[in-house]
Motif scaffolding. Sequence first.
Motif, PDB file in Angstrom:
ATOM      1  N   THR A  30       0.815  -1.217   0.000  1.00 42.48           N
ATOM      2  CA  THR A  30       0.000   0.000   0.000  1.00 42.48           C
ATOM      3  C   THR A  30       0.848   1.267   0.000  1.00 42.48           C
ATOM      4  OG1 THR A  30      -0.161   0.211   2.408  1.00 42.48           O
ATOM      5  CG2 THR A  30      -1.777  -1.220   1.315  1.00 42.48           C
ATOM      6  N   LEU A  31       2.160   1.114   0.087  1.00 47.11           N
ATOM      7  CA  LEU A  31       3.056   2.261   0.161  1.00 47.11           C
ATOM      8  C   LEU A  31       3.660   2.578  -1.197  1.00 47.11           C
ATOM      9  CD1 LEU A  31       4.978   1.342   3.424  1.00 47.11           C
ATOM     10  CD2 LEU A  31       3.290   3.162   3.160  1.00 47.11           C
ATOM     11  N   ARG A  99       2.885   7.226   2.181  1.00 50.16           N
ATOM     12  CA  ARG A  99       1.510   6.773   2.008  1.00 50.16           C
ATOM     13  C   ARG A  99       0.927   7.195   0.657  1.00 50.16           C
ATOM     14  NH1 ARG A  99      -0.616   9.818   7.023  1.00 50.16           N
ATOM     15  NH2 ARG A  99       1.169  11.077   6.385  1.00 50.16           N
ATOM     16  N   TYR A 100       1.534   8.241   0.068  1.00 50.39           N
ATOM     17  CA  TYR A 100       1.012   8.788  -1.171  1.00 50.39           C
ATOM     18  C   TYR A 100       2.089   8.823  -2.240  1.00 50.39           C
ATOM     19  CZ  TYR A 100      -2.471  10.395   2.164  1.00 50.39           C
ATOM     20  OH  TYR A 100      -3.412  10.444   3.152  1.00 50.39           O
ATOM     21  N   ASP A 111       7.347  10.139   4.483  1.00 49.82           N
ATOM     22  CA  ASP A 111       6.932   9.497   5.730  1.00 49.82           C
ATOM     23  C   ASP A 111       8.050   8.683   6.384  1.00 49.82           C
ATOM     24  OD1 ASP A 111       3.556   8.762   4.534  1.00 49.82           O
ATOM     25  OD2 ASP A 111       4.368  10.532   5.528  1.00 49.82           O
TER      26      ASP A 111
END
Length: 123
Positions: A30-31, A99-100, A111
């Motif tokens: 998800t990263l 995360r984005y 992050d």
Amino acid sequence: VQLQASGGGLVQAGDSLRLSCQASGGSFSTLSMGWFRQAPGKEREFVAAIAWSGGVTSYADSLEGRFAISRDNAKNTVYLQVNTLKPEDTAVYYCVADRYYRRRYEADDVDYWGKGTQVTVSS
């Protein structure tokens, strides 16, 4: 999320190298991931980024197409292939996670940072 880069070393100009970055402690798939580098006496420089799926990538404009970022979500690993190495590629290479996805990451807006791996290119 912990990130550990590896694969650096002392190489000659013109050689190729593949750096790896193993992630743990988070949901890797998800990263979005990226690479920075820091040459002696210089600020950290964005190199490349890849979205969580691997389907979208971006690179610093100055890198002349010699770099390729990829990922294997089954292995929680992101890679940076560097071809036709030049002495000016000498730097510590760091992988990052966020995360984005962004087309270009800023060093102070990521992050997670990993420990770097040294790449030294001799002429």
